[in-house]
Design an enzyme around this catalytic site. Structure first.
Site, mmCIF file in Angstrom:
data_model
loop_
_atom_site.group_PDB
_atom_site.id
_atom_site.type_symbol
_atom_site.label_atom_id
_atom_site.label_comp_id
_atom_site.label_asym_id
_atom_site.label_seq_id
_atom_site.Cartn_x
_atom_site.Cartn_y
_atom_site.Cartn_z
ATOM 1 N N GLU A 32 -30.446 16.720 -6.822
ATOM 2 C CA GLU A 32 -29.613 16.906 -5.635
ATOM 3 C C GLU A 32 -29.439 15.610 -4.865
ATOM 4 O O GLU A 32 -28.341 15.259 -4.441
ATOM 5 C CB GLU A 32 -30.229 17.969 -4.729
ATOM 6 C CG GLU A 32 -29.405 18.246 -3.468
ATOM 7 C CD GLU A 32 -30.046 19.276 -2.575
ATOM 8 O OE1 GLU A 32 -31.257 19.546 -2.756
ATOM 9 O OE2 GLU A 32 -29.353 19.817 -1.707
ATOM 10 N N ASN A 87 -32.253 13.458 7.514
ATOM 11 C CA ASN A 87 -32.397 12.001 7.463
ATOM 12 C C ASN A 87 -33.857 11.593 7.639
ATOM 13 O O ASN A 87 -34.329 10.620 7.026
ATOM 14 C CB ASN A 87 -31.547 11.350 8.560
ATOM 15 C CG ASN A 87 -30.065 11.354 8.214
ATOM 16 O OD1 ASN A 87 -29.668 11.780 7.132
ATOM 17 N ND2 ASN A 87 -29.246 10.888 9.142
#
Length: 392
Positions: A244, A374
């Protein structure tokens, strides 16, 4: 990796460009509901019927087995043709469930699922994140108890994209109640029609309901659906995440350059209230130039990542670097366009086709969370790329 295009590469690009020119749907993808899933299935089926499905999959499993460079050419041509975006309801199946089964699945699992994924017959969703856990995957609490030939699953998953359209789910559960963190987990294939599954859609600021909370009330899943081994799910999950976060976003990485080009074109047409063109504003021009160089750097890193994957057979932890860079550049580009468009940028009624730049801006916030936040990507880079001391 040889970056010189061979005659074979040039022929491949020409063939892909010609096919896409003749076959990209003229109509826009429906923004919401089952109509969007039907559109995605039909496009995937069209790719399959014409021999274009699974560009990264090995030929022995029905894919094209393309070289890394030819995959780059394919995604560049997709972006150029403005073909249906590859991140849609077929994404989980094609970009990481299928590759995970190829790498870790049994022969029976491969024989049943891979052809259905390639043809668009079956859609998948991902059951990793949980309420109160988010991207801290190792803290998951959804439990699975072995009972005869089944594992009985109880718990909940959060932010499950397209669960309402999914036929199957890559589900990560805790099968050892006394285990901690990444120990005692199991990766199973969950049939989403199994009794005991309840899907609750969540409406987002995009105006759609593509993410969901999924509840499991003593859902019985055959042990034959375990991918890898019971209690070794962390290893399988890392393989899934590497697909992914590695090549799973290759299209976005390469499409960024096209997007910057469209933004530059837009800057050459948009005029501010004083009549000047946006591109003549030095601050705007500098930001666009900086974004163009970032997009070129990302393309170069993508090529290097693909070369490494070709060499090792599996994406490495540098995928987190790519995910973080693409996410931040994607958001910065949308912000510059918003600066150029002014109040018109705020006109958004949930129609991504009519307001693509505004949609991209809103999506950029989701993109910074999906597939690992993030903050998680930075932690992975520190731990697995830079070998810095662990934060926890």
């Amino acid at each position: 990796m040889d970056l010189q295009y061979s005659e074979q590469d040039r022929e491949f690009r020409a063939k892909a460009r010609a096919w896409l020119s003749a076959n990209v749907p003229a109509e826009a993808r429906p923004a919401h509901g089952h109509a969007s899933a039907t559109f995605d299935r039909d496009w995937q089926r069209k790719l399959y019927d014409h021999g274009w499905a699974g560009v990264s999959w090995p030929k022995e499993f029905g894919g094209l087995g393309l070289s890394g460079l030819q995959q780059v050419l394919w995604y560049e041509e997709l972006a150029r043709a403005r073909a249906p975006h590859y991140i849609n309801t077929t994404y989980v199946a094609m970009m990481h469930a299928g590759p995970t089964l190829i790498a870790r699945g049994t022969d029976e699992q491969k024989a049943f699922h891979l052809p259905r994924i390639l043809s668009g017959e079956s859609l998948w969703c991902q059951g990793f994140s949980e309420p109160n856990a988010g991207s801290d995957l190792a803290s998951l609490k959804t439990r699975g108890v072995v009972d005869g030939d089944d594992i009985v699953v109880t718990g909940a998953k959060m932010w499950t994209t397209d669960a309402q359209h999914g036929d199957y789910q890559e589900l990560l559960i805790r099968t050892d109640p006394d285990s901690q963190r990444h120990k005692g987990l199991t990766w199973v294939i969950c049939d989403m029609k199994t009794p005991g599954i309840d899907i609750k859609p969540i409406r987002t600021m995009l105006g759609d309901e593509h993410i969901n909370t999924v509840f499991y009330d003593e859902v019985r899943i055959p042990i034959a659906n375990v991918v890898g081994e019971i209690g070794q799910g962390w290893s399988t999950a890392l393989a899934t995440l590497s697909f992914e976060r590695g090549l799973g976003f290759i299209g976005d990485q390469l499409e960024l350059y096209e997007r910057v080009g469209r933004a530059v074109d837009l800057a050459g047409k948009l005029r501010f209230d004083d009549g000047t063109l946006a591109i003549d504003d030095s601050a705007i021009a500098q930001k666009l130039a900086s974004l163009k160089s970032d997009a070129m750097a990302i393309r170069a890193m993508t090529l290097a990542d693909i070369a490494e994957t070709d060499r090792t057979g599996q994406p490495g932890p540098k995928g987190s670097m790519m995910k973080l860079l693409v996410t931040n550049t994607h958001k910065a580009l949308s912000e510059v366009v918003g600066e150029m468009m002014g109040w018109d940028f705020l006109e958004f009624n949930g129609d991504r086709s009519a307001h693509p730049w505004t949609y991209d801006f809103l999506w950029s916030w989701i993109f910074s969370i999906s597939g690992g936040t993030n903050e998680i990507q930075r932690e992975n880079i520190a731990d697995r790329v830079l070998s810095l001391p662990r934060a926890r």
